[in-house]
Design an enzyme around this catalytic site. Structure first.
Site, PDB file in Angstrom:
ATOM      1  N   THR A   1       3.454   5.922   3.587  1.00 23.50           N
ATOM      2  CA  THR A   1       2.119   5.400   3.823  1.00 23.50           C
ATOM      3  C   THR A   1       2.147   3.884   3.776  1.00 23.50           C
ATOM      4  O   THR A   1       3.138   3.277   3.366  1.00 23.50           O
ATOM      5  CB  THR A   1       1.131   5.877   2.747  1.00 23.50           C
ATOM      6  OG1 THR A   1       1.400   5.184   1.516  1.00 23.50           O
ATOM      7  CG2 THR A   1       1.225   7.368   2.519  1.00 23.50           C
ATOM      8  N   ASP A   2       1.038   3.266   4.152  1.00 19.38           N
ATOM      9  CA  ASP A   2       0.818   1.861   3.845  1.00 19.38           C
ATOM     10  C   ASP A   2       0.289   1.784   2.411  1.00 19.38           C
ATOM     11  O   ASP A   2       0.019   2.805   1.771  1.00 19.38           O
ATOM     12  CB  ASP A   2      -0.164   1.249   4.842  1.00 19.38           C
ATOM     13  CG  ASP A   2       0.061  -0.245   5.051  1.00 19.38           C
ATOM     14  OD1 ASP A   2       0.561  -0.901   4.117  1.00 19.38           O
ATOM     15  OD2 ASP A   2      -0.261  -0.753   6.136  1.00 19.38           O
ATOM     16  N   HIS A   3       0.127   0.574   1.913  1.00 27.79           N
ATOM     17  CA  HIS A   3      -0.190   0.383   0.493  1.00 27.79           C
ATOM     18  C   HIS A   3      -1.523   1.041   0.110  1.00 27.79           C
ATOM     19  O   HIS A   3      -2.574   0.734   0.676  1.00 27.79           O
ATOM     20  CB  HIS A   3      -0.251  -1.104   0.178  1.00 27.79           C
ATOM     21  CG  HIS A   3      -0.165  -1.418  -1.282  1.00 27.79           C
ATOM     22  ND1 HIS A   3      -1.130  -1.038  -2.178  1.00 27.79           N
ATOM     23  CD2 HIS A   3       0.792  -2.051  -2.011  1.00 27.79           C
ATOM     24  CE1 HIS A   3      -0.801  -1.434  -3.389  1.00 27.79           C
ATOM     25  NE2 HIS A   3       0.371  -2.055  -3.322  1.00 27.79           N
TER      26      HIS A   3
END
Length: 759
Positions: free
Chosen positions: A283-285
């Site tokens: 995922t992204d952050h």
């Protein structure tokens, strides 16, 4: 401790040692054996990707992250810098956990490690695939020398709306060029397939369509037809996968109602089944915990949905560690779902050789000798000169001579913290030169240079704070006094070099803008400098297309220098003093006004297209207050020399759909007084298709060097494969019919001819 317990502990320790020390790469049996020994909690722990600051601090150690590792709850760590701290964390993973599974260390190495290259948008303006690959290779060598094995790059999102700040991180608006750059970046990072310890795993982001977020605003929704996805946005992602990218990062945005992080159609059906990707998806952050903001479920539900959609690692939100065991008990996922994700994480570590040697990216010697070297800096300087785009050069004001009195004016002229641009996590600005320092070295005693800041970035100090301007180096000063000092130096000078534009963080993530004109204080300064009557050269800094109507009308010479990295100062001197002729070409369209956005060259026609020879025509697809034209078209860029394009020739007027090809040729002549590079661009238009087709599409380009007076014939090969597109059924086809071929120095100024594709 009794004898039986001691014996069991000994077996576990021996097993752990053997797993780490004796594992061959690509051994499925090894992964099977390892996973057969792992508990459910250990498997889930491998899916946890955590950020951390320095572990070693003045007050001791950051024990929180170390305790997470000891509990077996960390599969990867990102943005931890330095061999010493990384070794501390890896020691705990290998020596103090039950199975000794090594940690995967990552970083946002976006356009260089400590040797910083131009921002990605600037790199794309070089149209130089060898240089772009070289920049990624050097970045990989430096990062790996300091313990990093994984980078969250390249960003390959197509962007047609300059309001979006992250256009700075990508390759512009064209999918054909974007795909070529994606391949070059993957090869640069991963080298010969991650066989060596100076090669790192790339991560293609943001999958998918993030550059099309509504209103050009970060993290916003995307609503798009499959036709546009496949024909205008997907190509660079797919090219990166075909190039062997080891990992993919999902995007924040939703896609037609389902967030990418939980979108099974996207992450499984398209990415894995259609494109054959078998690597790691992160995922992204904090994206999983933020799924709850999309109103698709509570944290347990969205964690389960993300896992089942095809997400393998949870970056920063700790949602998997907190929720997956409960989701399993509640029947929302199966242990096999967890196993699939865990296997992919372990396979990534195996491909990187971390089971063979957890310390293969940790070398004090390499860290001392391979980072920010003279050779790396020389490459960065050379590449930076290729990215500058000369937008205007009235009466050949540029290049300048190294003589007389030069006024260097503007807040970007004597700063070292702003040169590297956005997303330079490992940068060390104290090592880098300012433009003033570089210019003083370059001219020596042949010219006198005086500097004035001239203005703040903006009148509004709070606005400056939102752009993260370094207050220690660039404090907000009195506006009237700054202007007074600037005009004094300007009136003293023979020529003015104005260093103005966006500060580094006015583009990039969380830096979306609704007004793309030069910030007010700087614009007023520029107007005052022009009023002096002295010749003005504008070195314009930006991380995106900006609105420059006043500048184009009133400033004699304009060069867009973007943010060119650690060697910006010297590279600018190389070009403005004529050692190198500017050769960059725009990879994004510059609008006349923000109201034209989104704006891009490869648009489709309308039922009532505007007559190009008319300013305005009622009941046509045009604006009542401005033409449809851009200020600067895609592919545009001037040189110090003049290139002449001959009429185009075709080897045939027809092309058969079955494995035939034809050759287009054109002669380019350097008619000026400077040796220089030129970027020749080929565009094609499908005149009549089963669905509406763009007015032109980039289908080829070549960067060549010509000495003054030299001519060269350039050829392009056109094949049926080059003419394919996704039709209404999403079949990848080419259709017989008439095509228009265009070759020129940009998308507007082209030679044209036609050919027919036959069955």
């Amino acid at each position: 401790m009794n004898r039986k317990t001691l014996w069991n502990v000994s077996l576990i320790l021996l097993s752990s040692f053997m797993l780490v020390q004796c594992t061959p790469k690509g051994n499925d049996k090894f992964i099977d054996d390892l996973m057969s020994q792992m508990t459910l909690q250990e498997k889930i722990g491998q899916l946890n990707l955590l950020p951390t600051g320095p572990i070693t601090t003045a007050s001791g150690q950051n024990t929180d992250i170390l305790d997470d590792i000891r509990r077996g709850e960390v599969g990867g760590i990102f943005n931890l810098k330095g061999v010493r701290d990384i070794r501390i964390a890896q020691d705990i993973a290998v020596k103090e956990t039950r199975l000794g599974i090594p940690i995967l260390f990552a970083m946002d190495v976006i356009h260089g490690y400590e040797t910083i290259f131009p921002i990605p948008l600037a790199l794309s303006c070089s149209w130089d695939m060898a240089a772009i690959e070289k920049s990624a290779r050097i970045a990989a060598c430096e990062a790996s020398a300091d313990g990093i094995a994984w980078t969250f790059s390249p960003m390959v999102d197509i962007c047609k709306d300059a309001r979006w700040g992250r256009v700075a991180e990508g390759a512009g608006e064209d999918p054909f060029l974007g795909a070529a750059i994606a391949k070059a970046m993957i090869k640069g990072y991963q080298g010969e397939g991650l066989k060596n310890n100076n090669e790192i795993m790339a991560c293609v982001k943001h999958f998918a369509l993030y550059g099309a977020s509504e209103s050009g605003r970060d993290y916003n929704m995307v609503d798009m037809s499959p036709n546009r996805m496949y024909n205008e946005y997907f190509l660079p992602y797919q090219a990166a996968i075909e190039a062997g990218a080891g990992s993919v990062m999902s995007s924040f945005n939703d896609i037609n109602g389902i967030p990418a992080t939980a979108n099974k159609w996207l992450l499984t059906d398209v990415l894995r089944k259609q494109w054959g990707f078998n690597g790691l998806v992160t995922t992204d952050h904090s994206a999983i915990v933020e799924l709850t903001n999309h109103s698709i479920g509570n944290l347990e539900s969205v964690s389960a949905r993300a896992l089942q959609a095809g997400t393998d690692m949870d970056m920063g939100s700790r949602a998997f560690v907190a929720q997956l065991e409960k989701a399993l008990k509640d029947g929302k996922i199966t242990e096999n779902d967890i196993d699939i994700a865990c296997r992919r994480v372990l396979e990534a570590k195996q491909k990187l050789g971390l089971f063979e040697d957890p310390y293969r990216f940790l070398s004090d010697e390499r860290a001392e000798s391979e980072i920010y070297t003279e050779s790396n800096r020389a490459e960065a300087r050379k590449i930076a000169t290729e990215t500058f785009v000369l937008l205007k050069n009235e009466n050949q004001l540029l290049p300048l001579q190294r003589k007389g009195k030069i006024a260097l004016i503007g807040p970007l002229g004597n700063t070292r913290t702003q040169m590297q641009g956005t997303w330079a996590v490992a940068a060390v600005p104290s090592k880098y030169s300012t433009i003033l320092e570089a210019m003083q070295r370059n001219v020596g005693e042949r010219a006198t240079i005086r500097y004035a800041k001239g203005s703040n970035f903006m009148y509004d100090e709070k606005f400056e704070e939102r752009t993260w301007v370094n207050k220690g180096e660039l404090p907000h000063l009195d506006d009237e006094q700054l202007l007074k000092e600037a005009l004094e130096i300007a009136n003293w000078s023979d020529i003015i070099i104005a260093t103005l534009g966006e500060p580094a963080e006015l583009s990039g993530e969380s830096s979306c803008r609704t007004n793309l004109e030069m910030p007010d204080a700087q614009h007023d300064l520029l107007q005052a400098l022009v009023k002096t009557g002295k010749p003005v050269v504008l070195l314009h800094f930006s991380g995106r297309p900006t609105v420059m109507n006043w500048e184009q009308k009133n400033v004699p010479a304009i060069m867009n220098v973007w943010f060119a990295g650690s060697e910006t100062g010297d590279a600018i001197c190389d070009v403005i003093f004529g050692d190198v002729s500017p050769s960059g070409k725009l990879t994004t369209t510059f609008p006349q006004t923000v109201g034209q956005l989104p704006m891009y060259y490869n648009h489709r026609n309308t039922s009532r297209p505007q007559d190009k020879d008319k300013w305005f025509e009622k009941f046509r697809s045009n604006y009542i207050d401005v033409t449809n034209d851009p200020l600067y078209p895609f592919g545009y860029g001037l040189s110090y020399t003049t290139f002449d394009y001959s009429p185009m020739k075709l080897s045939a007027n027809e092309l058969n759909i079955k494995n035939d090809s034809l050759i287009a040729s054109i002669t380019i002549s350097n008619k000026g007084e400077y040796d220089a590079d030129e970027i020749i661009q080929m565009y094609i238009r499908d005149i009549a298709g089963s669905i509406t087709r763009p007015v032109q599409e980039l289908k080829g380009f070549q960067r060549i060097h010509l000495k003054k007076g030299e001519s060269r014939e350039i050829t392009f090969t056109i094949t049926p494969e080059l003419l394919k597109f996704y039709n209404n059924d999403l079949d990848f086809v080419c259709e017989p019919g008439e095509f228009e071929l265009m070759i020129g120095p940009n998308s507007r100024d082209v030679e044209r001819c036609k050919f027919i594709l036959t069955e």
